[in-house]
Design a protein around this motif. Sequence first.
Motif, PDB file in Angstrom:
ATOM      1  N   HIS A  98       0.841  -1.078  -0.122  1.00 56.33           N
ATOM      2  CA  HIS A  98       0.007   0.116  -0.154  1.00 56.33           C
ATOM      3  C   HIS A  98       0.978   1.253   0.038  1.00 56.33           C
ATOM      4  O   HIS A  98       0.840   2.183   0.937  1.00 56.33           O
ATOM      5  N   PRO A  99       1.764   1.516  -1.009  1.00 65.86           N
ATOM      6  CA  PRO A  99       2.615   2.628  -1.075  1.00 65.86           C
ATOM      7  C   PRO A  99       1.691   3.856  -1.448  1.00 65.86           C
ATOM      8  O   PRO A  99       1.005   3.804  -2.140  1.00 65.86           O
ATOM      9  N   VAL A 100       2.195   5.068  -0.541  1.00 67.55           N
ATOM     10  CA  VAL A 100       1.747   6.196  -0.769  1.00 67.55           C
ATOM     11  C   VAL A 100       2.651   7.367  -0.836  1.00 67.55           C
ATOM     12  O   VAL A 100       3.586   7.071  -0.144  1.00 67.55           O
ATOM     13  N   ASN A 101       2.222   8.472  -1.521  1.00 71.43           N
ATOM     14  CA  ASN A 101       3.278   9.464  -1.337  1.00 71.43           C
ATOM     15  C   ASN A 101       3.098  10.352  -0.412  1.00 71.43           C
ATOM     16  O   ASN A 101       1.778  10.540  -0.207  1.00 71.43           O
ATOM     17  N   GLY A 102       4.055  10.767   0.237  1.00 74.89           N
ATOM     18  CA  GLY A 102       3.678  11.723   1.384  1.00 74.89           C
ATOM     19  C   GLY A 102       3.723  10.825   2.925  1.00 74.89           C
ATOM     20  O   GLY A 102       4.144   9.636   2.751  1.00 74.89           O
ATOM     21  N   VAL A 103       2.991  11.277   3.779  1.00 78.49           N
ATOM     22  CA  VAL A 103       2.917  10.805   5.116  1.00 78.49           C
ATOM     23  C   VAL A 103       1.896   9.706   5.186  1.00 78.49           C
ATOM     24  O   VAL A 103       0.802   9.710   4.808  1.00 78.49           O
ATOM     25  N   ALA A 104       2.295   8.619   5.864  1.00 78.18           N
ATOM     26  CA  ALA A 104       1.449   7.463   5.680  1.00 78.18           C
ATOM     27  C   ALA A 104       1.606   7.024   7.493  1.00 78.18           C
ATOM     28  O   ALA A 104       2.389   6.881   7.970  1.00 78.18           O
ATOM     29  N   ARG A 105       0.148   6.684   7.660  1.00 81.33           N
ATOM     30  CA  ARG A 105      -0.116   6.326   9.270  1.00 81.33           C
ATOM     31  C   ARG A 105      -0.799   5.005   9.291  1.00 81.33           C
ATOM     32  O   ARG A 105      -1.916   5.273   8.629  1.00 81.33           O
ATOM     33  N   GLU A 132       2.073   3.344  13.766  1.00 83.44           N
ATOM     34  CA  GLU A 132       3.462   3.595  12.835  1.00 83.44           C
ATOM     35  C   GLU A 132       3.147   4.934  12.044  1.00 83.44           C
ATOM     36  O   GLU A 132       2.123   5.037  11.452  1.00 83.44           O
ATOM     37  N   LEU A 133       4.303   5.773  11.951  1.00 84.19           N
ATOM     38  CA  LEU A 133       4.156   6.992  10.991  1.00 84.19           C
ATOM     39  C   LEU A 133       5.308   6.814   9.780  1.00 84.19           C
ATOM     40  O   LEU A 133       6.718   6.789  10.344  1.00 84.19           O
ATOM     41  N   PHE A 134       4.922   6.997   8.555  1.00 86.43           N
ATOM     42  CA  PHE A 134       6.178   6.880   7.447  1.00 86.43           C
ATOM     43  C   PHE A 134       6.124   8.018   6.896  1.00 86.43           C
ATOM     44  O   PHE A 134       5.131   8.761   6.463  1.00 86.43           O
ATOM     45  N   GLY A 135       7.247   8.373   6.480  1.00 87.01           N
ATOM     46  CA  GLY A 135       7.378   9.412   5.359  1.00 87.01           C
ATOM     47  C   GLY A 135       7.808  10.964   5.962  1.00 87.01           C
ATOM     48  O   GLY A 135       7.625  11.843   5.296  1.00 87.01           O
ATOM     49  N   SER A 136       7.980  11.089   7.328  1.00 92.26           N
ATOM     50  CA  SER A 136       8.524  12.097   7.740  1.00 92.26           C
ATOM     51  C   SER A 136       9.571  12.244   8.820  1.00 92.26           C
ATOM     52  O   SER A 136       9.465  11.531   9.635  1.00 92.26           O
ATOM     53  N   ASP A 137      10.658  13.010   8.655  1.00 90.95           N
ATOM     54  CA  ASP A 137      11.733  13.043   9.589  1.00 90.95           C
ATOM     55  C   ASP A 137      11.871  14.268  10.385  1.00 90.95           C
ATOM     56  O   ASP A 137      12.668  14.371  11.009  1.00 90.95           O
ATOM     57  N   SER A 138      10.673  14.819  10.553  1.00 84.06           N
ATOM     58  CA  SER A 138      10.711  16.026  11.296  1.00 84.06           C
ATOM     59  C   SER A 138      10.461  15.857  12.849  1.00 84.06           C
ATOM     60  O   SER A 138      10.045  14.712  13.258  1.00 84.06           O
ATOM     61  N   ILE A 139      10.899  16.650  13.734  1.00 82.17           N
ATOM     62  CA  ILE A 139      10.517  16.443  15.000  1.00 82.17           C
ATOM     63  C   ILE A 139       9.070  16.428  15.341  1.00 82.17           C
ATOM     64  O   ILE A 139       8.428  15.749  16.332  1.00 82.17           O
ATOM     65  N   ASP A 140       8.319  16.910  14.669  1.00 80.13           N
ATOM     66  CA  ASP A 140       6.701  17.157  14.675  1.00 80.13           C
ATOM     67  C   ASP A 140       6.188  15.747  14.696  1.00 80.13           C
ATOM     68  O   ASP A 140       5.203  15.527  15.453  1.00 80.13           O
ATOM     69  N   ALA A 141       6.914  14.818  13.794  1.00 81.62           N
ATOM     70  CA  ALA A 141       6.351  13.377  13.772  1.00 81.62           C
ATOM     71  C   ALA A 141       6.618  12.706  15.095  1.00 81.62           C
ATOM     72  O   ALA A 141       5.663  11.913  15.595  1.00 81.62           O
ATOM     73  N   ASP A 142       7.672  12.837  15.781  1.00 82.67           N
ATOM     74  CA  ASP A 142       8.168  12.279  16.903  1.00 82.67           C
ATOM     75  C   ASP A 142       7.080  12.816  18.102  1.00 82.67           C
ATOM     76  O   ASP A 142       6.702  12.028  18.931  1.00 82.67           O
ATOM     77  N   VAL A 143       6.994  14.144  18.141  1.00 80.44           N
ATOM     78  CA  VAL A 143       6.135  14.663  19.170  1.00 80.44           C
ATOM     79  C   VAL A 143       4.684  14.115  18.691  1.00 80.44           C
ATOM     80  O   VAL A 143       3.975  13.743  19.841  1.00 80.44           O
ATOM     81  N   GLU A 144       4.338  13.841  17.662  1.00 78.70           N
ATOM     82  CA  GLU A 144       2.730  13.602  17.585  1.00 78.70           C
ATOM     83  C   GLU A 144       2.696  12.281  18.188  1.00 78.70           C
ATOM     84  O   GLU A 144       1.696  11.785  18.753  1.00 78.70           O
ATOM     85  N   LEU A 145       3.663  11.184  17.730  1.00 82.47           N
ATOM     86  CA  LEU A 145       3.638   9.916  18.356  1.00 82.47           C
ATOM     87  C   LEU A 145       3.518   9.578  19.795  1.00 82.47           C
ATOM     88  O   LEU A 145       2.963   8.830  20.330  1.00 82.47           O
ATOM     89  N   ALA A 309      13.227   2.789   1.308  1.00 87.90           N
ATOM     90  CA  ALA A 309      13.604   3.340   2.437  1.00 87.90           C
ATOM     91  C   ALA A 309      12.963   4.700   3.072  1.00 87.90           C
ATOM     92  O   ALA A 309      12.936   5.549   2.036  1.00 87.90           O
ATOM     93  N   ARG A 310      12.383   4.650   4.050  1.00 88.34           N
ATOM     94  CA  ARG A 310      11.565   5.970   4.389  1.00 88.34           C
ATOM     95  C   ARG A 310      11.657   6.306   5.969  1.00 88.34           C
ATOM     96  O   ARG A 310      11.869   5.205   6.884  1.00 88.34           O
TER      97      ARG A 310
END
Length: 388
Positions: A98-105, A132-145, A309-310
Amino acid sequence: MPISETWLLPDGVADVLPEQAQVIEKLRRTALDFLASRGYQLVYTPFIEYIESLSSLSESNQDLDLATFKVIDQLSGRLLGVRADMTPQVARIDAHVHPVNGVARYCYAGTVLHTKPQGFNTTRAPLQLGAELFGSDSIDADVELIDVMLNLIETAGLVDGVHLDLGHVGLFRSLVKHAGLNKATESHLSDLYQRKALPELAEFTKELKSGSDFYALGRYASDLDALQTNLSAEILADVSFKDALSTLTETLREIQLRWPALDIGVDVVELRSYHYHTGLMYAVYAPNRAAPLAQGGRYDGIGEHFGRARPATGFSCDLYSLCAGQYSQTEKVVAPKGTEQQLQNAIATARKQGLSVIQLLGNDELNSVPNATHKMVSVAGEWVIQKI
Protein backbone atom coordinates in the motif's frame (compact mmCIF):
# COMPACT_ATOMS: atom_id res chain seq x y z
CA MET A 1 0.59 -37.32 28.57
CA PRO A 2 -1.74 -38.05 31.51
CA ILE A 3 -5.24 -36.60 31.22
CA SER A 4 -4.52 -34.56 34.36
CA GLU A 5 -1.86 -32.58 32.42
CA THR A 6 -3.64 -32.01 29.09
CA TRP A 7 -5.14 -28.73 30.27
CA LEU A 8 -1.76 -27.23 31.15
CA LEU A 9 -0.34 -24.46 28.93
CA PRO A 10 3.30 -23.75 28.03
CA ASP A 11 5.25 -21.39 30.27
CA GLY A 12 4.54 -17.77 29.39
CA VAL A 13 1.18 -18.55 27.76
CA ALA A 14 -2.13 -18.01 29.53
CA ASP A 15 -5.87 -17.90 28.99
CA VAL A 16 -7.68 -14.57 29.43
CA LEU A 17 -10.85 -15.11 31.41
CA PRO A 18 -14.12 -13.17 30.92
CA GLU A 19 -13.64 -10.68 33.75
CA GLN A 20 -10.39 -9.38 32.25
CA ALA A 21 -11.14 -10.09 28.58
CA GLN A 22 -13.97 -7.54 28.75
CA VAL A 23 -11.58 -4.87 30.02
CA ILE A 24 -8.97 -5.66 27.37
CA GLU A 25 -11.45 -5.73 24.50
CA LYS A 26 -13.03 -2.45 25.59
CA LEU A 27 -9.60 -0.79 25.66
CA ARG A 28 -8.68 -2.30 22.29
CA ARG A 29 -11.81 -0.88 20.66
CA THR A 30 -11.43 2.50 22.35
CA ALA A 31 -7.74 2.70 21.40
CA LEU A 32 -8.34 1.83 17.75
CA ASP A 33 -11.20 4.33 17.54
CA PHE A 34 -8.94 6.99 19.02
CA LEU A 35 -6.13 6.17 16.57
CA ALA A 36 -8.62 6.35 13.69
CA SER A 37 -9.65 9.83 14.88
CA ARG A 38 -5.99 10.85 14.59
CA GLY A 39 -5.74 9.54 11.03
CA TYR A 40 -4.08 6.17 11.73
CA GLN A 41 -5.47 3.52 9.39
CA LEU A 42 -6.05 0.04 10.75
CA VAL A 43 -4.21 -2.89 9.11
CA TYR A 44 -4.28 -6.61 9.82
CA THR A 45 -1.08 -8.53 9.19
CA PRO A 46 -0.56 -12.30 8.89
CA PHE A 47 0.49 -14.23 11.96
CA ILE A 48 3.15 -16.08 9.96
CA GLU A 49 5.33 -15.05 7.00
CA TYR A 50 8.41 -16.13 5.12
CA ILE A 51 11.32 -15.39 7.39
CA GLU A 52 12.86 -13.04 4.79
CA SER A 53 9.90 -10.69 5.19
CA LEU A 54 10.42 -10.54 8.94
CA SER A 55 14.19 -10.05 8.73
CA SER A 56 14.14 -6.33 8.02
CA LEU A 57 14.59 -5.83 11.75
CA SER A 58 16.50 -8.96 12.64
CA GLU A 59 19.46 -7.92 10.50
CA SER A 60 19.94 -4.95 12.79
CA ASN A 61 18.31 -6.36 15.90
CA GLN A 62 19.64 -9.72 17.00
CA ASP A 63 17.24 -9.77 19.94
CA LEU A 64 14.21 -9.82 17.63
CA ASP A 65 15.70 -12.58 15.51
CA LEU A 66 16.18 -14.71 18.62
CA ALA A 67 12.62 -13.94 19.73
CA THR A 68 11.12 -15.25 16.46
CA PHE A 69 9.74 -18.79 16.27
CA LYS A 70 10.75 -20.47 13.00
CA VAL A 71 9.03 -23.40 11.27
CA ILE A 72 9.19 -25.12 7.89
CA ASP A 73 6.33 -24.46 5.46
CA GLN A 74 4.81 -27.83 4.51
CA LEU A 75 3.70 -26.40 1.12
CA SER A 76 6.86 -24.70 -0.12
CA GLY A 77 9.59 -26.13 2.07
CA ARG A 78 10.70 -22.58 2.91
CA LEU A 79 11.42 -21.22 6.37
CA LEU A 80 8.54 -19.34 8.00
CA GLY A 81 8.60 -17.03 10.99
CA VAL A 82 5.82 -16.36 13.49
CA ARG A 83 5.68 -12.61 13.98
CA ALA A 84 7.42 -11.42 17.13
CA ASP A 85 6.73 -7.78 16.27
CA MET A 86 4.31 -6.22 13.78
CA THR A 87 6.46 -3.23 12.81
CA PRO A 88 8.37 -4.97 9.97
CA GLN A 89 5.07 -6.19 8.56
CA VAL A 90 3.67 -2.66 8.51
CA ALA A 91 6.91 -1.48 6.87
CA ARG A 92 6.37 -4.11 4.15
CA ILE A 93 2.83 -2.79 3.63
CA ASP A 94 4.11 0.79 3.37
CA ALA A 95 6.84 -0.23 0.91
CA HIS A 96 4.97 -2.53 -1.48
CA VAL A 97 1.42 -3.49 -0.60
CA HIS A 98 0.00 0.00 0.00
CA PRO A 99 2.63 2.55 -1.05
CA VAL A 100 1.54 6.17 -0.78
CA ASN A 101 3.28 9.43 -1.50
CA GLY A 102 3.80 11.64 1.52
CA VAL A 103 3.05 10.70 5.11
CA ALA A 104 1.34 7.38 5.85
CA ARG A 105 -0.14 6.51 9.24
CA TYR A 106 -1.04 2.97 10.27
CA CYS A 107 -2.20 1.24 13.43
CA TYR A 108 -2.64 -2.40 14.39
CA ALA A 109 -3.63 -4.74 17.17
CA GLY A 110 -2.89 -8.44 17.32
CA THR A 111 -1.12 -11.24 19.12
CA VAL A 112 2.61 -11.69 18.61
CA LEU A 113 4.70 -14.63 19.77
CA HIS A 114 8.12 -14.69 21.45
CA THR A 115 10.41 -17.65 21.97
CA LYS A 116 11.10 -16.36 25.49
CA PRO A 117 9.57 -13.65 27.70
CA GLN A 118 11.05 -10.28 26.76
CA GLY A 119 12.58 -8.21 29.55
CA PHE A 120 10.39 -8.09 32.63
CA ASN A 121 7.35 -9.31 30.71
CA THR A 122 6.16 -12.76 31.79
CA THR A 123 4.07 -13.51 28.72
CA ARG A 124 5.36 -14.94 25.47
CA ALA A 125 2.20 -14.00 23.57
CA PRO A 126 1.54 -10.27 24.10
CA LEU A 127 -1.48 -8.58 22.54
CA GLN A 128 0.44 -5.86 20.73
CA LEU A 129 -1.17 -2.56 19.81
CA GLY A 130 0.77 0.15 18.08
CA ALA A 131 0.96 3.02 15.61
CA GLU A 132 3.50 3.77 12.90
CA LEU A 133 4.15 6.94 10.90
CA PHE A 134 6.12 6.76 7.64
CA GLY A 135 7.44 9.53 5.41
CA SER A 136 8.39 12.32 7.82
CA ASP A 137 11.74 12.96 9.48
CA SER A 138 10.56 16.05 11.37
CA ILE A 139 10.50 16.50 15.12
CA ASP A 140 6.76 17.10 14.74
CA ALA A 141 6.29 13.45 13.75
CA ASP A 142 8.03 12.20 16.90
CA VAL A 143 6.08 14.64 19.06
CA GLU A 144 2.82 13.47 17.49
CA LEU A 145 3.59 9.81 18.22
CA ILE A 146 4.55 10.57 21.82
CA ASP A 147 1.37 12.59 22.27
CA VAL A 148 -0.73 9.78 20.78
CA MET A 149 1.00 7.24 23.04
CA LEU A 150 0.35 9.32 26.16
CA ASN A 151 -3.31 9.76 25.20
CA LEU A 152 -3.66 5.98 24.91
CA ILE A 153 -2.11 5.54 28.34
CA GLU A 154 -4.59 8.09 29.65
CA THR A 155 -7.44 6.19 27.97
CA ALA A 156 -6.36 3.11 29.91
CA GLY A 157 -6.70 5.11 33.13
CA LEU A 158 -2.99 4.99 33.93
CA VAL A 159 -1.81 8.57 33.35
CA ASP A 160 -1.62 9.45 37.06
CA GLY A 161 1.91 8.95 38.33
CA VAL A 162 3.36 7.83 35.01
CA HIS A 163 6.83 8.88 33.90
CA LEU A 164 7.96 9.59 30.34
CA ASP A 165 11.57 8.74 29.57
CA LEU A 166 13.27 10.36 26.54
CA GLY A 167 16.55 9.49 24.91
CA HIS A 168 18.39 9.71 21.59
CA VAL A 169 20.72 7.03 20.24
CA GLY A 170 22.37 9.62 17.99
CA LEU A 171 24.37 11.02 20.90
CA PHE A 172 26.11 7.72 21.61
CA ARG A 173 26.45 6.79 17.94
CA SER A 174 28.01 10.07 16.90
CA LEU A 175 30.44 9.93 19.81
CA VAL A 176 31.42 6.37 18.85
CA LYS A 177 31.96 7.45 15.25
CA HIS A 178 33.92 10.52 16.31
CA ALA A 179 36.22 8.37 18.46
CA GLY A 180 36.56 5.67 15.79
CA LEU A 181 35.73 2.80 18.16
CA ASN A 182 35.50 -0.81 17.02
CA LYS A 183 32.37 -2.92 17.49
CA ALA A 184 33.69 -4.74 20.57
CA THR A 185 34.48 -1.49 22.41
CA GLU A 186 31.15 0.00 21.37
CA SER A 187 29.29 -3.06 22.68
CA HIS A 188 31.16 -2.99 25.99
CA LEU A 189 30.38 0.70 26.47
CA SER A 190 26.73 0.04 25.74
CA ASP A 191 26.69 -2.67 28.39
CA LEU A 192 28.28 -0.34 30.95
CA TYR A 193 25.69 2.34 30.21
CA GLN A 194 22.82 -0.12 30.46
CA ARG A 195 24.06 -1.33 33.85
CA LYS A 196 24.71 2.26 35.02
CA ALA A 197 28.15 1.04 36.10
CA LEU A 198 29.82 4.42 36.63
CA PRO A 199 32.95 3.18 38.45
CA GLU A 200 33.63 0.66 35.67
CA LEU A 201 32.84 3.31 33.06
CA ALA A 202 35.32 5.74 34.63
CA GLU A 203 38.06 3.10 34.57
CA PHE A 204 37.30 1.86 31.07
CA THR A 205 37.16 5.30 29.43
CA LYS A 206 40.53 6.44 30.79
CA GLU A 207 42.38 5.00 27.78
CA LEU A 208 39.77 5.82 25.13
CA LYS A 209 39.90 8.65 22.68
CA SER A 210 37.29 11.16 23.87
CA GLY A 211 37.14 9.12 27.06
CA SER A 212 36.06 12.09 29.16
CA ASP A 213 33.11 12.62 26.80
CA PHE A 214 32.04 8.99 27.07
CA TYR A 215 32.21 9.24 30.86
CA ALA A 216 30.27 12.53 30.87
CA LEU A 217 27.59 10.92 28.71
CA GLY A 218 27.02 8.30 31.41
CA ARG A 219 27.63 10.51 34.43
CA TYR A 220 25.22 13.26 33.35
CA ALA A 221 22.82 11.15 31.30
CA SER A 222 19.73 12.67 32.94
CA ASP A 223 20.81 16.31 33.11
CA LEU A 224 21.18 17.95 29.70
CA ASP A 225 22.53 21.21 31.12
CA ALA A 226 25.24 19.47 33.16
CA LEU A 227 26.00 17.20 30.20
CA GLN A 228 26.69 20.12 27.88
CA THR A 229 28.81 21.79 30.55
CA ASN A 230 31.02 18.73 30.92
CA LEU A 231 31.38 17.72 27.26
CA SER A 232 34.34 18.85 25.20
CA ALA A 233 33.97 21.71 22.74
CA GLU A 234 35.09 19.33 20.02
CA ILE A 235 32.17 16.92 20.41
CA LEU A 236 29.67 19.74 20.96
CA ALA A 237 30.74 21.09 17.56
CA ASP A 238 30.21 17.71 15.89
CA VAL A 239 27.29 18.11 13.46
CA SER A 240 25.68 14.72 14.16
CA PHE A 241 26.00 15.11 17.94
CA LYS A 242 24.70 18.66 17.83
CA ASP A 243 21.68 17.64 15.73
CA ALA A 244 20.82 14.76 18.07
CA LEU A 245 21.10 16.99 21.15
CA SER A 246 18.98 19.68 19.51
CA THR A 247 16.29 17.15 18.55
CA LEU A 248 16.15 15.75 22.07
CA THR A 249 15.98 19.22 23.66
CA GLU A 250 13.28 20.46 21.29
CA THR A 251 11.18 17.31 21.73
CA LEU A 252 11.41 17.63 25.50
CA ARG A 253 10.23 21.24 25.28
CA GLU A 254 7.31 20.37 22.98
CA ILE A 255 6.06 17.54 25.21
CA GLN A 256 6.33 19.73 28.31
CA LEU A 257 4.11 22.30 26.59
CA ARG A 258 1.51 19.66 25.70
CA TRP A 259 1.66 17.77 29.00
CA PRO A 260 2.69 20.32 31.65
CA ALA A 261 1.77 18.06 34.59
CA LEU A 262 3.61 15.01 33.26
CA ASP A 263 6.78 13.77 34.94
CA ILE A 264 9.39 13.71 32.14
CA GLY A 265 12.95 12.50 32.43
CA VAL A 266 15.90 12.19 30.09
CA ASP A 267 18.34 9.31 29.82
CA VAL A 268 20.77 9.68 26.92
CA VAL A 269 22.35 6.27 27.57
CA GLU A 270 19.13 4.25 27.62
CA LEU A 271 20.27 2.19 24.64
CA ARG A 272 17.71 -0.62 24.43
CA SER A 273 17.62 -1.87 20.84
CA TYR A 274 19.99 0.92 19.82
CA HIS A 275 21.12 -1.08 16.77
CA TYR A 276 17.53 -0.86 15.54
CA HIS A 277 16.58 2.69 16.54
CA THR A 278 18.10 5.57 14.61
CA GLY A 279 17.11 8.62 16.63
CA LEU A 280 14.72 9.62 19.36
CA MET A 281 13.56 6.91 21.78
CA TYR A 282 10.76 7.11 24.33
CA ALA A 283 9.05 4.95 26.93
CA VAL A 284 6.31 5.38 29.54
CA TYR A 285 6.65 3.84 32.99
CA ALA A 286 4.18 3.52 35.85
CA PRO A 287 4.84 3.21 39.60
CA ASN A 288 5.49 -0.34 40.82
CA ARG A 289 5.90 -1.71 37.29
CA ALA A 290 9.30 -2.76 36.03
CA ALA A 291 8.40 -3.01 32.34
CA PRO A 292 7.35 0.07 30.33
CA LEU A 293 3.66 0.52 29.62
CA ALA A 294 4.52 1.57 26.07
CA GLN A 295 7.69 2.36 24.16
CA GLY A 296 8.87 3.42 20.74
CA GLY A 297 11.17 5.61 18.76
CA ARG A 298 12.52 6.51 15.36
CA TYR A 299 13.77 3.79 12.97
CA ASP A 300 14.44 5.57 9.69
CA GLY A 301 15.15 3.39 6.69
CA ILE A 302 13.26 0.37 7.97
CA GLY A 303 11.70 -0.15 4.53
CA GLU A 304 15.10 -0.39 2.82
CA HIS A 305 14.91 -4.18 3.11
CA PHE A 306 11.77 -4.01 0.96
CA GLY A 307 13.26 -1.55 -1.54
CA ARG A 308 11.73 1.64 -0.15
CA ALA A 309 13.67 3.33 2.63
CA ARG A 310 11.56 5.96 4.37
CA PRO A 311 11.73 7.94 7.60
CA ALA A 312 9.65 6.16 10.23
CA THR A 313 8.67 6.48 13.86
CA GLY A 314 6.21 4.59 16.01
CA PHE A 315 5.36 2.95 19.31
CA SER A 316 3.73 -0.20 20.63
CA CYS A 317 2.32 -1.55 23.87
CA ASP A 318 0.98 -4.80 25.28
CA LEU A 319 -2.74 -4.52 26.04
CA TYR A 320 -2.47 -7.39 28.53
CA SER A 321 0.12 -5.40 30.47
CA LEU A 322 -1.88 -2.16 30.27
CA CYS A 323 -4.94 -3.90 31.73
CA ALA A 324 -3.09 -5.94 34.36
CA GLY A 325 -5.05 -6.08 37.59
CA GLN A 326 -8.20 -4.60 36.06
CA TYR A 327 -11.35 -6.71 36.11
CA SER A 328 -14.93 -6.12 35.10
CA GLN A 329 -18.07 -7.69 36.51
CA THR A 330 -20.86 -7.42 33.96
CA GLU A 331 -24.41 -7.06 35.20
CA LYS A 332 -26.36 -10.14 34.11
CA VAL A 333 -30.13 -10.03 33.79
CA VAL A 334 -31.88 -13.40 33.94
CA ALA A 335 -35.18 -13.65 32.06
CA PRO A 336 -37.61 -16.53 32.51
CA LYS A 337 -38.20 -19.01 29.70
CA GLY A 338 -41.14 -18.27 27.48
CA THR A 339 -42.05 -17.23 23.95
CA GLU A 340 -44.83 -14.75 24.57
CA GLN A 341 -44.32 -11.57 22.59
CA GLN A 342 -44.38 -9.15 25.52
CA LEU A 343 -41.53 -11.03 27.22
CA GLN A 344 -39.51 -11.21 24.02
CA ASN A 345 -40.03 -7.48 23.44
CA ALA A 346 -38.84 -6.71 26.98
CA ILE A 347 -35.71 -8.85 26.45
CA ALA A 348 -34.97 -7.19 23.11
CA THR A 349 -35.40 -3.70 24.62
CA ALA A 350 -33.05 -4.48 27.51
CA ARG A 351 -30.39 -5.80 25.14
CA LYS A 352 -30.65 -2.69 22.96
CA GLN A 353 -29.98 -0.66 26.11
CA GLY A 354 -26.67 -2.52 26.47
CA LEU A 355 -27.71 -4.99 29.15
CA SER A 356 -26.65 -8.61 29.10
CA VAL A 357 -29.84 -10.68 29.21
CA ILE A 358 -29.81 -14.46 29.57
CA GLN A 359 -33.04 -16.34 29.07
CA LEU A 360 -33.40 -19.57 31.02
CA LEU A 361 -33.30 -22.84 29.10
CA GLY A 362 -35.30 -26.04 29.61
CA ASN A 363 -35.71 -26.76 33.31
CA ASP A 364 -33.08 -24.21 34.42
CA GLU A 365 -33.70 -22.08 37.47
CA LEU A 366 -32.32 -18.68 38.45
CA ASN A 367 -29.42 -20.22 40.34
CA SER A 368 -28.23 -21.97 37.18
CA VAL A 369 -26.81 -18.66 35.89
CA PRO A 370 -23.46 -17.90 37.59
CA ASN A 371 -22.97 -14.37 38.90
CA ALA A 372 -26.46 -13.20 37.96
CA THR A 373 -27.11 -9.70 39.29
CA HIS A 374 -30.69 -8.94 38.13
CA LYS A 375 -33.84 -10.76 37.13
CA MET A 376 -36.74 -9.93 34.86
CA VAL A 377 -40.12 -10.32 36.50
CA SER A 378 -43.70 -9.51 35.58
CA VAL A 379 -45.26 -6.80 37.76
CA ALA A 380 -48.86 -5.80 37.09
CA GLY A 381 -48.60 -7.15 33.57
CA GLU A 382 -45.32 -5.33 32.79
CA TRP A 383 -41.87 -6.89 32.61
CA VAL A 384 -39.44 -5.05 34.86
CA ILE A 385 -35.83 -5.66 35.94
CA GLN A 386 -35.09 -6.11 39.62
CA LYS A 387 -31.79 -6.48 41.43
CA ILE A 388 -31.24 -9.90 42.94
